[in-house]
Design a protein around this motif. Sequence first.
Motif, short mmCIF file in Angstrom:
data_model
loop_
_atom_site.label_atom_id
_atom_site.label_comp_id
_atom_site.label_asym_id
_atom_site.label_seq_id
_atom_site.Cartn_x
_atom_site.Cartn_y
_atom_site.Cartn_z
N GLY A 203 30.55 10.37 59.58
CA GLY A 203 31.49 11.15 58.81
C GLY A 203 30.76 11.86 57.69
N ASN A 204 31.44 12.79 57.03
CA ASN A 204 30.78 13.55 55.96
C ASN A 204 31.76 13.76 54.80
N ASP A 205 31.50 13.09 53.69
CA ASP A 205 32.26 13.27 52.46
C ASP A 205 31.27 13.25 51.31
N PRO A 206 30.77 14.45 50.90
CA PRO A 206 29.75 14.48 49.83
C PRO A 206 30.23 13.89 48.52
N ALA A 207 31.55 13.75 48.33
CA ALA A 207 32.07 13.21 47.08
C ALA A 207 31.93 11.69 47.00
N LEU A 234 31.12 6.10 59.22
CA LEU A 234 30.13 5.86 58.17
C LEU A 234 29.73 7.19 57.53
N ASN A 235 29.76 7.23 56.21
CA ASN A 235 29.52 8.47 55.48
C ASN A 235 28.03 8.85 55.50
N GLN A 236 27.75 10.11 55.84
CA GLN A 236 26.38 10.62 55.79
C GLN A 236 26.16 11.55 54.61
N ALA A 237 27.25 12.05 53.99
CA ALA A 237 27.20 12.81 52.73
C ALA A 237 26.19 13.95 52.78
N LEU A 260 33.39 27.24 45.68
CA LEU A 260 32.55 26.27 46.39
C LEU A 260 32.71 24.85 45.85
N GLY A 261 33.48 24.67 44.78
CA GLY A 261 33.70 23.32 44.25
C GLY A 261 32.66 22.86 43.26
N TYR A 262 31.82 23.78 42.73
CA TYR A 262 30.82 23.40 41.74
C TYR A 262 31.39 23.61 40.33
N ARG A 263 30.75 23.00 39.36
CA ARG A 263 31.22 23.05 37.97
C ARG A 263 30.25 23.86 37.12
N LEU A 264 30.81 24.85 36.38
CA LEU A 264 29.98 25.64 35.47
C LEU A 264 29.69 24.80 34.24
N ALA A 265 28.40 24.42 34.05
CA ALA A 265 28.02 23.53 32.97
C ALA A 265 27.64 24.27 31.70
N PRO A 291 26.21 18.27 45.76
CA PRO A 291 27.51 17.69 46.11
C PRO A 291 28.63 18.43 45.38
N PRO A 292 29.88 18.31 45.83
CA PRO A 292 31.00 18.92 45.09
C PRO A 292 31.06 18.38 43.67
N GLY A 293 31.38 19.28 42.73
CA GLY A 293 31.48 18.90 41.33
C GLY A 293 30.16 18.91 40.59
N ALA A 294 29.05 19.27 41.28
CA ALA A 294 27.75 19.28 40.62
C ALA A 294 27.70 20.37 39.56
N PRO A 295 27.00 20.13 38.44
CA PRO A 295 26.92 21.15 37.37
C PRO A 295 25.93 22.25 37.72
#
Length: 458
Positions: A203-207, A234-237, A260-265, A291-295
């Motif tokens: 499976g793939n869930d980068p979060a 099983l997560n491969q992320a 894309l789900g990224y965060r402007l830091a 990964p999603p949410g990365a700055p």
Amino acid sequence: MILDDRYPVLETLEEREGITLYRVEGGVVFFFQVRTPEDKERFYRYRAAIKRLEELGLVEAVVSAKPGRYYAFFPERPLARKGPPRAALEALAPLGFGPEHLAMAEEGVAYLSPWPLGSARRALARGPSRPRPGFLKAVPFGKLLGVAPGLLLFLLGLWLFFQGVYRYFNPPEYAVPNLVGKTAREAFLLLKDTGLRLEVVEGNDPAKPKEVVLAQEPPPGTRLRAGRTVRLTLNQARLNPLPELKGLRQEEAEAKLSELGYRLAGVAQMESPEPLGTVLASDPPPGTPLPPGAPVRLLVSRGASLGPTVPLPKLTGLSQKEALFLLNAMGLQVQAEEVPSGAPPGTVLAQEPAPGTPMPPGSGVRLRVAARGEVQVGALTPPSPPGPEARTVTLALNLPQEAEGRQVRLVLVDDRGEHLVYEGEGRGGLRVSGTYEVVGEARFRLYMDGELVQEWTP
């Protein structure tokens, strides 16, 4: 022999797998030889099973986990021919113990064995062995030695036969534990002694962390017989690469990061000949898996600083020539974009930055200029049939691996002509996405090194 200076040993009942079963004064002791991490894991799993039975009020035991003294003492209790309660089986199943490990008393559980009870059950049931008077006189000692091995083998074979028949017609059932969120090793340890088969899919869930269970089939609590299969996802992320943001306006880059789900830091500015607000670089650089949410941080141009600043005048409504004359006189650079409009050709429709913005010489200004004028329709000319209405199409494309190192060009073709979507050096897996307004029939065309390799309708 006295165990732990507390329990005098009356006889040794059984010994296997590094565990010895003793009958002691007042009860029985399962004594563990702990030499390896696997031995310790087996003992602590056995101790956890006893604790669950104690919490249910089903068993009395004294457990020692001191170095060199790993054992469990159960007080002597008469055994009863009855099955274990369902609550006990449900509590023990996640730890790999079933009915074959339990010896029942009239009230509750008499003993919990670390291995399936067989001959040990009969030894526990008969009580302490006592020689019968006259037995050795009744049977000559030589004849006893001659028939004992054969008789023992016959009884052992008979017991194994009945055990096999019982297991065949009454295979044990186990309650499937909750494995979601556990690591692959934790899930394996929970299932390894149940007789259930384990099947793993990716499976793939980068979060979520890598190598954790995302889902299971069947769900927790389902009762399965030995040999049935539990399927785990099983997560491969796998992470997505950060796209190229250089050259975009700051608001365009921020919109793409949000999509894309990224965060402007953060945003830093520096002097540059590029127009004000143009993205110069990103941190991390393009192509970095995230990964999603990365700055993500942006470096943005604040224009050139070659002298004192001057306020930018209002340019909207002027002709393109008038605007260029003013900007050139102020020492500013110009980027003009022609857009379809009903205004007279060459009229400035919009400007960036806004009027009044302090502008150092050499900095850039963007203009949007009308590309065609108003259409005059004669009074006697019949009206033209209405054209197709504009609509919105969405693009979400990951460039194929064969695009690596090649010159890539992606265009959108509709009734108004061909529009460039992306052009540059290709990278396998690079994501190109956006929303576009089209009129009539629309098609995307992907070129590599000038050759058309793919065409599709959105």
